[in-house]
Scaffold this motif. Structure first.
Motif, short mmCIF file in Angstrom:
data_model
loop_
_atom_site.label_atom_id
_atom_site.label_comp_id
_atom_site.label_asym_id
_atom_site.label_seq_id
_atom_site.Cartn_x
_atom_site.Cartn_y
_atom_site.Cartn_z
N GLY A 17 0.79 -1.22 0.00
CA GLY A 17 0.00 0.00 0.00
C GLY A 17 0.83 1.27 0.00
O GLY A 17 0.40 2.29 -0.56
N LYS A 18 2.01 1.23 0.61
CA LYS A 18 2.82 2.45 0.72
C LYS A 18 3.24 2.97 -0.64
O LYS A 18 3.13 4.18 -0.91
CB LYS A 18 4.04 2.16 1.60
N ILE A 19 3.72 2.09 -1.51
CA ILE A 19 4.17 2.55 -2.83
C ILE A 19 2.98 3.01 -3.67
O ILE A 19 3.10 3.91 -4.50
CB ILE A 19 4.99 1.46 -3.56
N HIS A 20 1.81 2.40 -3.45
CA HIS A 20 0.61 2.87 -4.13
C HIS A 20 0.27 4.29 -3.69
O HIS A 20 0.03 5.17 -4.52
CB HIS A 20 -0.59 1.96 -3.82
N ARG A 21 0.25 4.50 -2.38
CA ARG A 21 -0.17 5.79 -1.83
C ARG A 21 0.83 6.90 -2.10
O ARG A 21 0.47 8.01 -2.50
CB ARG A 21 -0.39 5.68 -0.31
#
Length: 352
Positions: free
Chosen positions: A303-307
């Motif tokens: 999720g971090k790289i998406h966000r």
């Protein structure tokens, strides 16, 4: 940017280099020792590209690396050079200690000296990206949440332990010396040009040869599967826009059990390359003794790289697997060269 890629003749490295040359204006130096998994045929289409250079060298040879840095003057290092096959790490762990730990140390020291000699503006803009694996997080219970970037490391194999050690060195060189580093931890990669010791290409080539399809244990080991070209896009995004000192998990959001993967491959081969007698490929599946310490489940939270960086995989597992099978069917000569070892002669002086 001028980007030095270590291990660029490997599976992920070659995909990254092709993406850098096709999808950006960056200049690339590929530094690779050409071990058994380094295959210059995977870079044949870009070998004469005006923004591409190749140097055969060992990351553990600090003098050679320092000379390459001084000559090429990179703005970023993307460090992919590693021994990466778990089975081989069980049989010969010393190679993994030497390359993944000692080699990363020598590379970091060469990079530190180079970085410290840069003008102030270039020092601030410089980046070192350590490309690692989700295996450093270790085995997960079936009901455990996916691993986040701050999950404690618990490696199980000599391979994952050596990658964990390398990651710790990279973080230490940032904390102690100020080297501007980034880290990424990816899930299981698959796609065209993967060395056939890995599950998907091995099953494809065994099936096409009419040989048994050996599945470890009960085949219920679960992995997240990431199409290699999606990974290449993510790595460029991390090195271009990632925050210094941060780690980014890169996953395909495609959890699959090994046996399910093999059945999916068999179904695709039934469609795309039916056997002469019309018999289904799945009848070739057989179960073999599990390997020592085989982790049952890996799962990561990407999720971090998406966000933060706006990256998401473009391929579903179904679309990526179809592209992979189609590539192997259309590139049997590449496969033959890997299987008979003739690919090792593509570079002058390459060992056979």
């Amino acid at each position: 940017m001028r980007i030095l890629v270590t291990g660029g003749a490997g599976f992920i490295g070659s995909a990254l280099i092709r993406h850098l040359l096709d999808g950006s204006e960056h200049q690339v130096l590929n530094l690779d020792r050409l071990t058994y998994a380094g295959n210059l045929e995977s870079l044949a289409e870009v070998a004469d590209h005006p923004r591409y250079q190749f140097l055969r060298a060992d990351i553990g040879d600090r003098t050679s690396v320092a000379a390459a840095l001084a000559r090429f003057q990179p703005d970023a290092i993307m460090h992919l050079a590693a021994e990466s096959h778990v089975d081989r790490s069980i049989d010969a762990p010393a190679d993994f200690i030497q390359t993944n730990i000692a080699g990363t140390y020598q590379l970091l020291e060469a990079v530190r000296a180079y970085w410290q000699g840069l003008p102030q503006g270039r020092r601030q803009a410089f980046r070192f990206l350590q490309v690692s694996t989700d295996e450093v997080y270790g085995d997960l219970a079936s009901d455990a949440p996916p691993c986040a970037e701050d999950t404690a490391y618990a490696p199980s194999s000599p391979y994952s332990a050596s990658k964990a050690a390398a990651d710790h060195l990279v973080r230490a060189w940032q904390r102690t010396y100020g080297v501007p580093v980034l880290l990424s931890n990816c899930s299981n990669n698959y796609g065209p040009r993967q060395f056939p010791e890995k599950l998907i290409p091995r099953m494809i080539l065994c099936a096409l040869a009419g040989e048994p399809l050996p599945v470890y244990g009960d085949g219920q080991q679960e992995r997240d599967w990431l199409y290699v070209e999606d990974h290449a896009r993510a790595l460029l995004r991390v090195v271009s826009a990632g925050k210094v000192g941060e780690t980014y998990n890169i996953g395909g959001d495609n959890p699959q059990r090994n046996l399910t993967v093999v059945h999916s491959l068999c179904a695709l081969l039934d469609e795309l390359a039916p056997r002469p007698q019309g018999r289904p490929y799945h009848e070739l599946i057989g179960f073999v003794e599990d390997r020592p310490g085989h982790d049952r489940r890996y799962a990561i939270d990407a999720g971090k790289i998406h966000r933060e960086l706006g990256w998401a995989p473009q391929e579903s597992f179904a679309s990526g697997l179809r592209k992979t099978v189609q590539w192997y069917l259309k590139n049997q000569e590449w496969c033959r060269h890997v299987q008979d070892g003739s690919y090792r002669g593509e570079c002058p002086g390459a060992p056979r």
